[in-house]
Write a protein that holds these residues in place. Structure first.
Motif, mmCIF file in Angstrom:
data_model
loop_
_atom_site.group_PDB
_atom_site.id
_atom_site.type_symbol
_atom_site.label_atom_id
_atom_site.label_comp_id
_atom_site.label_asym_id
_atom_site.label_seq_id
_atom_site.Cartn_x
_atom_site.Cartn_y
_atom_site.Cartn_z
ATOM 1 N N ARG A 37 5.734 44.861 40.737
ATOM 2 C CA ARG A 37 5.376 45.479 41.752
ATOM 3 C C ARG A 37 6.092 45.126 43.199
ATOM 4 O O ARG A 37 5.901 44.031 43.521
ATOM 5 N N PHE A 38 6.452 46.379 43.800
ATOM 6 C CA PHE A 38 7.457 45.891 44.713
ATOM 7 C C PHE A 38 7.298 46.746 45.972
ATOM 8 O O PHE A 38 7.093 48.097 45.845
ATOM 9 N N LYS A 39 7.196 46.175 47.205
ATOM 10 C CA LYS A 39 6.777 46.930 48.362
ATOM 11 C C LYS A 39 7.880 46.176 49.500
ATOM 12 O O LYS A 39 8.147 45.292 49.535
ATOM 13 N N ASN A 40 8.615 47.341 50.241
ATOM 14 C CA ASN A 40 9.382 46.918 51.390
ATOM 15 C C ASN A 40 9.529 48.019 52.229
ATOM 16 O O ASN A 40 9.268 49.287 52.270
ATOM 17 N N SER A 41 9.776 47.629 53.490
ATOM 18 C CA SER A 41 10.125 48.574 54.430
ATOM 19 C C SER A 41 10.896 47.954 55.634
ATOM 20 O O SER A 41 11.223 46.682 55.702
ATOM 21 N N GLY A 42 11.890 48.763 56.308
ATOM 22 C CA GLY A 42 12.698 48.248 57.149
ATOM 23 C C GLY A 42 13.664 49.384 57.944
ATOM 24 O O GLY A 42 13.322 50.485 57.456
ATOM 25 N N LEU A 43 14.350 49.169 58.873
ATOM 26 C CA LEU A 43 15.288 49.902 59.723
ATOM 27 C C LEU A 43 16.673 49.910 59.280
ATOM 28 O O LEU A 43 17.069 48.601 59.003
ATOM 29 N N ARG A 44 17.122 51.163 59.289
ATOM 30 C CA ARG A 44 18.709 51.109 59.070
ATOM 31 C C ARG A 44 19.094 51.851 60.511
ATOM 32 O O ARG A 44 18.775 52.617 60.843
ATOM 33 N N LYS A 45 20.269 51.021 60.832
ATOM 34 C CA LYS A 45 20.969 51.308 62.219
ATOM 35 C C LYS A 45 22.294 51.568 61.989
ATOM 36 O O LYS A 45 22.976 50.912 61.227
ATOM 37 N N SER A 46 22.949 52.563 62.545
ATOM 38 C CA SER A 46 24.236 52.973 62.445
ATOM 39 C C SER A 46 24.873 53.249 63.932
ATOM 40 O O SER A 46 24.256 54.279 64.671
ATOM 41 N N THR B 58 25.930 43.059 58.637
ATOM 42 C CA THR B 58 26.348 44.153 59.546
ATOM 43 C C THR B 58 27.754 44.380 58.747
ATOM 44 O O THR B 58 28.724 43.545 58.545
ATOM 45 N N GLN B 59 27.833 45.691 58.322
ATOM 46 C CA GLN B 59 29.131 46.028 57.864
ATOM 47 C C GLN B 59 30.050 47.018 59.114
ATOM 48 O O GLN B 59 29.747 47.727 59.886
ATOM 49 N N ILE B 60 31.300 46.576 58.903
ATOM 50 C CA ILE B 60 32.190 47.271 60.086
ATOM 51 C C ILE B 60 33.295 48.011 59.196
ATOM 52 O O ILE B 60 33.935 47.352 58.320
ATOM 53 N N SER B 61 33.339 49.037 59.455
ATOM 54 C CA SER B 61 34.202 50.195 58.737
ATOM 55 C C SER B 61 35.317 50.766 59.645
ATOM 56 O O SER B 61 34.983 51.796 60.209
ATOM 57 N N PRO B 62 36.661 50.073 59.574
ATOM 58 C CA PRO B 62 37.539 50.824 60.423
ATOM 59 C C PRO B 62 38.529 52.090 59.375
ATOM 60 O O PRO B 62 38.386 51.603 58.360
ATOM 61 N N ARG B 63 38.628 52.915 60.091
ATOM 62 C CA ARG B 63 39.237 54.143 59.348
ATOM 63 C C ARG B 63 40.418 54.851 60.244
ATOM 64 O O ARG B 63 40.047 54.983 61.307
ATOM 65 N N VAL B 64 41.476 55.117 59.593
ATOM 66 C CA VAL B 64 42.669 55.840 60.253
ATOM 67 C C VAL B 64 43.126 57.090 59.200
ATOM 68 O O VAL B 64 43.325 56.775 58.174
ATOM 69 N N ASN B 65 43.308 58.133 59.953
ATOM 70 C CA ASN B 65 43.933 59.161 59.301
ATOM 71 C C ASN B 65 44.954 59.566 60.116
ATOM 72 O O ASN B 65 44.661 60.176 61.423
ATOM 73 N N LEU B 66 46.306 59.865 59.621
ATOM 74 C CA LEU B 66 47.363 60.263 60.477
ATOM 75 C C LEU B 66 48.049 61.708 59.961
ATOM 76 O O LEU B 66 48.188 61.850 58.653
ATOM 77 N N SER B 67 48.296 62.619 60.515
ATOM 78 C CA SER B 67 48.872 64.008 59.841
ATOM 79 C C SER B 67 50.000 64.191 60.783
ATOM 80 O O SER B 67 50.099 64.165 61.890
ATOM 81 N N TYR B 68 51.180 64.604 59.954
ATOM 82 C CA TYR B 68 52.423 65.037 60.663
ATOM 83 C C TYR B 68 52.791 66.514 60.003
ATOM 84 O O TYR B 68 53.018 66.395 58.739
ATOM 85 N N PHE B 69 52.716 67.226 60.769
ATOM 86 C CA PHE B 69 52.953 68.704 60.470
ATOM 87 C C PHE B 69 54.678 68.956 60.888
ATOM 88 O O PHE B 69 54.965 69.440 61.695
ATOM 89 N N TYR B 70 55.361 68.845 59.715
ATOM 90 C CA TYR B 70 56.766 68.751 59.787
ATOM 91 C C TYR B 70 57.408 69.987 60.289
ATOM 92 O O TYR B 70 58.167 70.149 61.223
ATOM 93 N N ASN B 71 56.880 70.882 59.615
ATOM 94 C CA ASN B 71 57.212 72.592 59.706
ATOM 95 C C ASN B 71 56.153 73.272 59.264
ATOM 96 O O ASN B 71 55.249 72.699 58.620
ATOM 97 N N ASP B 72 56.517 74.556 59.177
ATOM 98 C CA ASP B 72 55.545 75.598 58.304
ATOM 99 C C ASP B 72 55.141 75.392 57.111
ATOM 100 O O ASP B 72 54.317 75.736 56.370
ATOM 101 N N LYS B 73 56.171 74.550 56.431
ATOM 102 C CA LYS B 73 56.170 74.387 54.925
ATOM 103 C C LYS B 73 55.688 73.010 54.479
ATOM 104 O O LYS B 73 54.939 72.787 53.677
ATOM 105 N N TYR B 74 55.857 71.875 55.370
ATOM 106 C CA TYR B 74 55.728 70.599 55.000
ATOM 107 C C TYR B 74 54.492 70.057 55.917
ATOM 108 O O TYR B 74 54.829 70.079 57.356
ATOM 109 N N THR B 75 53.379 69.244 55.285
ATOM 110 C CA THR B 75 52.551 68.493 55.920
ATOM 111 C C THR B 75 52.491 67.089 55.250
ATOM 112 O O THR B 75 52.275 67.049 54.111
ATOM 113 N N PHE B 76 52.508 66.134 55.859
ATOM 114 C CA PHE B 76 52.384 64.916 55.488
ATOM 115 C C PHE B 76 51.136 64.102 56.097
ATOM 116 O O PHE B 76 50.777 64.297 57.254
#
Length: 828
Positions: free
Chosen positions: A518-527, A557-575
């Protein structure tokens, strides 16, 4: 179910009812038929209501149409080659047409395709004169004086012109617009991002919804339609997937900005379908790498779905199929007010004979409602409702199991988008969600007996807000927060008695497996979350995100760093390069009910690195390669059955075990080559991957690991026919063997062997036509058309033979067999 009879009635009335009264349909249907060729016919609904005019003769040519129009005091004029205008004649005393007529089209300078929705506005009056409609043409009347106009379209540079008809009463004029430079916030920077608007399209005319619906899959379900993407693994039975080695519960579904909890029908019974009907899906995007910071609490993937915007005219889409049926309709009253309603009903998969079951009433229904109001100051208000309901009453004939369950999920959300000024946009979302589960069942095997009861009621309500700041063309900043209140009330009882050979091997200490909670709980999630997008140069872009999450019940407390980098070399290649950390905590009702003592665990962590190369080989072929690595820590324990999971209540069986890894990792490479030639398009992908838990210092394959995977999808359009297929191959999933050695039963190390390789071919054929002025699509698709027996698992039994000796029997169980499905869709 009653919906079947209602849908059949509507379909019959729509398709054939009108035929008893009108032999040749409506004028609108004749015009549509003629425009399927190279001819274009334009008219105004202001003076010609073509859908209300019935024909007394067949019309198969422009000449026949001209003859009929004469009888109702209209004429058709050829403005230029293959472009015709219908207008009243001077004898038509009911219509006074004193103004001159201006028609034409507005096209993209680069592609030549017509820009649907482009507007023509009279600058002096600020009045909207015309919109480039679904036919690809604009149309308006003009008083004969010179009129200064501006032509506008989202994503294009504006163009000005002066209209002067002079002595002509019909003017044809076309406009070509150039695209504006790509906005910083719209650039694709995130790694492992798949947008179905651009992924594997034969040409730019292919619609997002069409591509999804034409991918062979069961149930008109977007969660199943994404199966052709590399790195997404499924047995075919469940709509839930494993994305790049992750567990099924690591994937998030977002609909119109709201994260949905458990959006699946038959949740505890394999999750066969999602609660989202593909008929109202406009855009579907998959994030399978490092997510933008606004997405949290899930590790492996995000499926973001946007519902369609109704056109100016009322539309209705009706579908009757073997697995489910639906009706979707909507309308835009003007350019500012819209509504959309969809209802789907199904459950006949259990009635189809695929499963050896005695069916009571397995059924599911879902309803979606979308309302939208646009204001002149740029503010947009949206309201959404998603309701899903399941009723299950099953009796597995050969497995001695009974199951009864009822699920009711409700989602209500309301959003406001408002531009504060030219550089700042603000949006907020208020929501309320509830998940109600009531299930019970029984196992009455000769050796094992058990019962299960669960009553779970969980509610979530709160709000999220985001602000977007674009100070210049190099910088884009977004900041957001989310506050969510969660409450749960769970009653759970399971009883277990009896024993078999597996009990004697796995539970030597006679461990008590019955549970009562028999389980009850309540709480607040913050982001809190923020994202900075910066343009270092015309070729180099960066996305930098940071997210903070906190839950009252986790005390961390969870800390989530994130990085995305894009290099559009030319019309043919993207990294692209992505690195970041994702967290996944337990929702307030996410305790493991099979544990003796209920508790919350530390949030699971995944550190992710992805490198991606995209290469456009030429105008026809594209190559995409991705390498990824995910390192898990603080892995939360989970339960699975050692030999076979294909049970209604797997927790009642003696091979149920608790997996307790401390760490895990997945790694692999996905290579996709896609191309098209005229009416033929295809995509081939190969994946090499590995997914392992680390338990007591030992690497153990996850039960869904597949070392080699190959997918090949193909589409061919021929006249009114559309043919599509999807071939999937992968290495057999790991398995644990039970063998008899010197009269004793011996269990191999867990997941040290593999099932036979998996091979599955799905096909679909569709024929599109018009019937009494309505668009009709007849389709047939076959799942596993080769009827291949793809090995799932083994069911072991230890039985006495005729000689009085006990022998080990290994019965192979397979995934889904050949499943045909047929249907008819009618839209108008």
């Amino acid at each position: 179910m009653y919906f079947r009879f209602l849908c059949v009635s509507i379909l019959l009335i729509s398709s054939y009812g009108a035929g008893a009264q009108f032999s040749y349909g409506t004028l609108e249907s004749a015009i549509k038929k003629l425009t399927q060729s190279d001819d274009q016919i334009v008219y105004s609904n202001d003076f010609l209501t073509a859908d209300e005019i019935t024909l007394d003769r067949p019309i198969n040519s422009i000449r026949a149409l001209r003859d009929f129009l004469t009888t109702i005091n209209f004429e058709i004029v050829e403005v230029k080659e293959s472009l015709y205008l219908i207008k009243p004649t001077s004898r038509n005393t009911n219509i006074e047409l004193t103004d001159d007529i201006v028609i034409g089209n507005i096209v993209d300078a680069e592609t030549g395709y017509q820009i649907i929705g482009a507007k023509i506005i009279a600058t002096e009056l600020g009045k909207e004169l015309a919109i480039n409609d679904k036919s690809g043409f604009y149309f308006f009347t003009e008083s004969g004086e010179k009129t200064v106009i501006v032509i506008k379209a989202d994503g294009y540079d504006e163009q000005s012109d002066v209209i002067d008809v002079q002595d002509n009463n019909v003017l044809s004029k076309n406009y070509v617009l150039n695209k504006t430079p790509e906005q910083l916030e719209n650039l694709y920077v995130t790694t492992s991002y798949f947008d179905f608007k651009t992924y594997n399209q034969a040409n730019q005319k292919v619609l997002t919804h069409d591509e999804l619906s034409l991918t062979p899959h069961a149930g008109n379900d977007p969660a199943r339609a994404i199966s052709k993407l590399p790195g997404i693994n499924s047995s075919g039975l469940s709509a839930r997937t494993h994305v790049r080695g992750g567990k099924q519960n690591e994937s998030q579904v977002v609909l119109n900005g709201l994260a949905l909890r458990h959006p699946y029908h038959f949740k505890d019974f394999f999750g066969i379908f999602s609660a989202i009907n593909l008929s109202y899906v406009d855009e579907l995007s998959i994030y399978a790498g490092v997510f933008p910071a606004k997405y949290g609490n899930y590790i492996s993937s995000v499926m973001e779905i946007q519902s369609t915007d109704p056109s100016d005219d009322f539309f209705m889409d009706l579908s009757l199929g073997v697995l489910n049926s639906h009706v979707t309709f909507g309308e835009s009253f003007n350019t500012d007010s819209q509504y959309l309603v969809s209802y789907r009903s199904g459950g006949d998969l259990f009635r189809s004979g695929v499963f050896d079951v005695d069916v009571g009433d397995p059924s599911y229904d879902d309803v979606f409602v979308h309302l939208q109001q646009n204001f002149s100051n740029g503010t947009v208000i949206k309201g959404n409702v998603l309701h899903a309901k399941d009723t299950i009453n099953l009796n597995l004939v050969n497995e001695d199991e009974i199951a009864r369950a009822k699920y009711i999920d409700n989602n209500y959300w309301f959003s406001i988008e408002h531009p504060l000024n030219q550089n700042v946009d603000f949006e907020t979302l208020i929501f309320y969600q509830s998940n109600n589960t009531n299930r019970n069942g029984e196992l009455f095997d000769d050796e094992l007996q058990g019962t299960i009861f669960e009553d779970r009621r969980t509610n979530y309500y709160g709000f999220s807000s985001n602000i977007y700041y674009h100070p210049n063309d190099k910088t884009g900043l977004s900041l957001g927060l989310m506050l969510q209140r969660e409450t749960t009330d769970i009653k759970y009882d399971s009883t277990y008695s009896g024993s078999d050979f597996a009990t004697e091997i796995l539970y030597l200490n006679n461990e008590q497996r019955s549970r009562s909670h028999r389980f009850k709980n309540s709480g607040l999630r913050k982001s809190l979350f923020g994202n900075l997008r910066y343009k270092f140069s015309s070729k180099f872009y960066g996305d930098f995100g940071l997210r903070f999450d906190d839950q009252d019940w986790n005390n961390e407390t969870q800390i989530s760093p994130r990085v995305n980098l894009s290099y559009f070399y030319n019309d043919k290649y993207t990294f692209r390069l992505g690195v970041g950390r994702h967290y996944q905590d337990q929702h307030i009702d996410g305790v493991l009910l099979e544990d003796e003592n209920l508790s919350y665990f530390d949030s699971e962590i995944a550190d992710i690195a992805i490198f991606e190369i995209q290469h456009q080989l030429n105008e026809t072929y594209d190559l995409r390669t991705e390498l990824y690595y995910k390192k898990y820590s603080d892995v939360q324990p989970y339960y699975e059955n050692l030999f076979i999971d294909l049970h209604l209540h797997p927790e009642l069986f003696s091979d149920r075990i608790r997996i307790e890894p401390k760490e895990a990792f997945t790694k692999g490479v996905d290579v996709t080559l896609s191309g098209y030639y005229e009416h033929f398009n295809w995509s081939a992908s190969y994946s090499f991957s590995e997914a392992k838990d680390i338990i007591d210092g030992q690497e153990v394959l996850r039960s869904w690991d597949q070392q080699n995977g190959l997918k090949f999808s193909m589409g061919w359009e021929w006249k009114k026919w559309q043919f599509n297929s999807l071939l999937q191959y992968h290495s057999g999933w790991p398995r644990t063997l039970l063998s008899e050695v010197d009269g004793e039963l011996v269990i191999s190390p867990r997941n040290s062997y593999r099932n036979k390789d998996f091979l599955n071919l799905d096909v679909r054929a569709q024929y599109s036509t018009q019937l009494k002025g309505k668009n009709v699509r007849y389709w047939v698709q076959v799942f596993n058309i080769l009827d291949r027996k793809n090995q799932c698992c083994s069911e072991y039994s230890y039985e006495e033979n005729d000689e009085g000796e006990f022998v080990l029997i290994d019965e192979q169980k397979d995934w889904l067999p050949l499943i045909p499905s047929i249907g008819i869709d009618i839209s108008f």
